[in-house]
Write an enzyme that holds these catalytic residues in place. Structure first.
Site, PDB file in Angstrom:
ATOM      1  N   GLN A 173     -43.311  44.446 -17.813  1.00 32.45           N
ATOM      2  CA  GLN A 173     -44.248  44.831 -16.653  1.00 32.45           C
ATOM      3  C   GLN A 173     -44.298  46.399 -16.007  1.00 32.45           C
ATOM      4  O   GLN A 173     -44.102  46.945 -16.076  1.00 32.45           O
ATOM      5  CB  GLN A 173     -43.939  43.938 -15.455  1.00 32.45           C
ATOM      6  CG  GLN A 173     -44.653  44.648 -14.396  1.00 32.45           C
ATOM      7  CD  GLN A 173     -45.903  43.681 -14.797  1.00 32.45           C
ATOM      8  OE1 GLN A 173     -46.138  42.141 -15.173  1.00 32.45           O
ATOM      9  NE2 GLN A 173     -46.989  44.379 -14.432  1.00 32.45           N
ATOM     10  N   ASP A 212     -48.954  41.487 -24.862  1.00 34.76           N
ATOM     11  CA  ASP A 212     -49.947  42.663 -24.351  1.00 34.76           C
ATOM     12  C   ASP A 212     -50.495  43.464 -25.010  1.00 34.76           C
ATOM     13  O   ASP A 212     -51.967  43.735 -24.633  1.00 34.76           O
ATOM     14  CB  ASP A 212     -48.468  43.137 -23.227  1.00 34.76           C
ATOM     15  CG  ASP A 212     -48.910  43.142 -21.797  1.00 34.76           C
ATOM     16  OD1 ASP A 212     -49.699  42.153 -21.086  1.00 34.76           O
ATOM     17  OD2 ASP A 212     -48.208  43.997 -20.726  1.00 34.76           O
ATOM     18  N   LYS A 266     -47.001  35.095 -14.255  1.00 35.65           N
ATOM     19  CA  LYS A 266     -46.880  34.577 -15.135  1.00 35.65           C
ATOM     20  C   LYS A 266     -45.292  33.801 -15.664  1.00 35.65           C
ATOM     21  O   LYS A 266     -46.401  33.051 -16.984  1.00 35.65           O
ATOM     22  CB  LYS A 266     -46.397  35.916 -16.226  1.00 35.65           C
ATOM     23  CG  LYS A 266     -47.986  37.140 -16.445  1.00 35.65           C
ATOM     24  CD  LYS A 266     -46.882  38.521 -16.364  1.00 35.65           C
ATOM     25  CE  LYS A 266     -48.619  39.711 -16.654  1.00 35.65           C
ATOM     26  NZ  LYS A 266     -47.950  41.107 -16.112  1.00 35.65           N
TER      27      LYS A 266
END
Ligand code: NDP
Length: 279
Positions: free
Chosen positions: A96, A119, A52
């Site tokens: 995460q 997200d 990422k």
């Protein structure tokens, strides 16, 4: 002949589009900063976080990285999220998952400012998605829609079957396919006669989390098969939820693992990062 859908090439095209867009924003003085938080050192998470950050560097987004110890308290994490929410320079925040067991994932997701939730896990963004409003798109399902469209596969009017009903893949996938006017069925572990259900699919999306479970007997002749799974097989080689060699001859198109859905998830995350400021 079966078309092998090249997720690597398609994701690269999206990243290049994002890079050009980010450069245009920069000329106008608009910058983006993406904050990624990892708690603990799960090896798979470390790889995802690294990719990422690499993606951000490639397209020209600043990234901030918080690598926190496994024992980090929930309070500490929530305070850090509050600080990042309040920091005007930070345009996107990602925590995460999975988190260590002593931290409540739902609480953490709720703490992220929905306008920075790249997200698309916050209930407000999930609500907007189900109401068909504009906003962030869930990365893996949005990546699959892009794979289909950019491979010239029509979605409207097609019978789509999704195996899996998780909040991250199955459910949002169904919503995005509905937006594209598909007829959608979601199958799960309590579905009876799974092969009969999946045999109906013009487009079969497999997010079952079981290595190589889906073989030829689940697939209609000429179907498009999208494999979301990521596993290591007995030889430590990456494989998906679909048994590629058994399924491939029947399909009109199929995604490989690796090089199918995986790279698209990051490309769509980067796209969300650029959409944050515009929101
Ligand atoms: P989950 O484990 O959260 O969900 C799996 C789903 O499959 C559940 O809905 C479950 O049903 C269903 N299921 C399990 N066994 C069966 C069965 N025998 N028959 C029918 N349905 C079954 O997984 P995720 O959605 O998070 O992920 C799925 C896969 O995709 C994993 O391999 C994961 O690693 C991968 N993944 C890949 C990503 C990428 O970027 N490529 C991103 C996210 C995930 P029930 O609800 O009834 O338990």
């Amino acid at each position: 002949m079966t078309k092998i859908i090249d997720g690597k090439a398609i994701s690269q095209a999206i990243k290049d589009e994002c890079r050009a867009q980010a450069a245009k924003y920069k000329e106008k003085g608009t910058e983006f900063t993406f904050a990624v938080i990892q708690v603990g050192s799960d090896p798979a998470s470390t790889v995802y976080v690294k990719n990422k950050k690499k993606g951000c560097e490639y397209i020209g987004i600043n990234s901030l990285s918080y690598e926190l110890a496994e024992e980090t308290s929930e309070d500490y994490l929530l305070k850090l999220i509050d600080e990042l929410n309040a920091n005007e320079k930070v345009t996107g925040i990602l925590v995460q998952l999975p988190l260590p067991k002593h931290i409540d994932e739902d609480k953490v997701i709720l703490a992220i400012d929905p306008d920075k939730d790249v997200d698309c896990f916050h209930p407000e963004n999930v609500g907007n998605l189900s109401l068909g409003r504009d906003g962030f798109l869930p990365c893996t399902p949005a990546g699959i829609i892009e794979l289909l469209k950019r491979s010239g596969i029509e979605i409207a009017g097609k019978e789509c079957v999704i195996i899996g009903r998780s909040n991250i893949v199955g459910k949002p996938m169904a919503l995005l396919l509905l937006r594209e006017n598909a007829t959608v069925t979601i199958a799960h572990s309590k579905t009876k006669n799974l092969a009969e259900v999946t045999q109906r699919a013009d487009i079969l999306i497999v997010a079952v989390g079981r290595p190589k479970m889906i073989t030829a007997e689940y697939i209609k002749d000429g179907a498009v098969v999208i494999d979301v799974g990521i596993h290591r097989d007995e030889n430590n080689k990456l494989c998906g939820d679909v048994d590629f060699s058994s399924a491939m001859p029947l399909c009109s198109a199929i995604t490989p693992v690796p090089g199918g859905v995986g790279p698209m998830t990051i490309a769509m995350l980067l796209k969300n990062c650029l959409n944050a400021r515009r929101k």
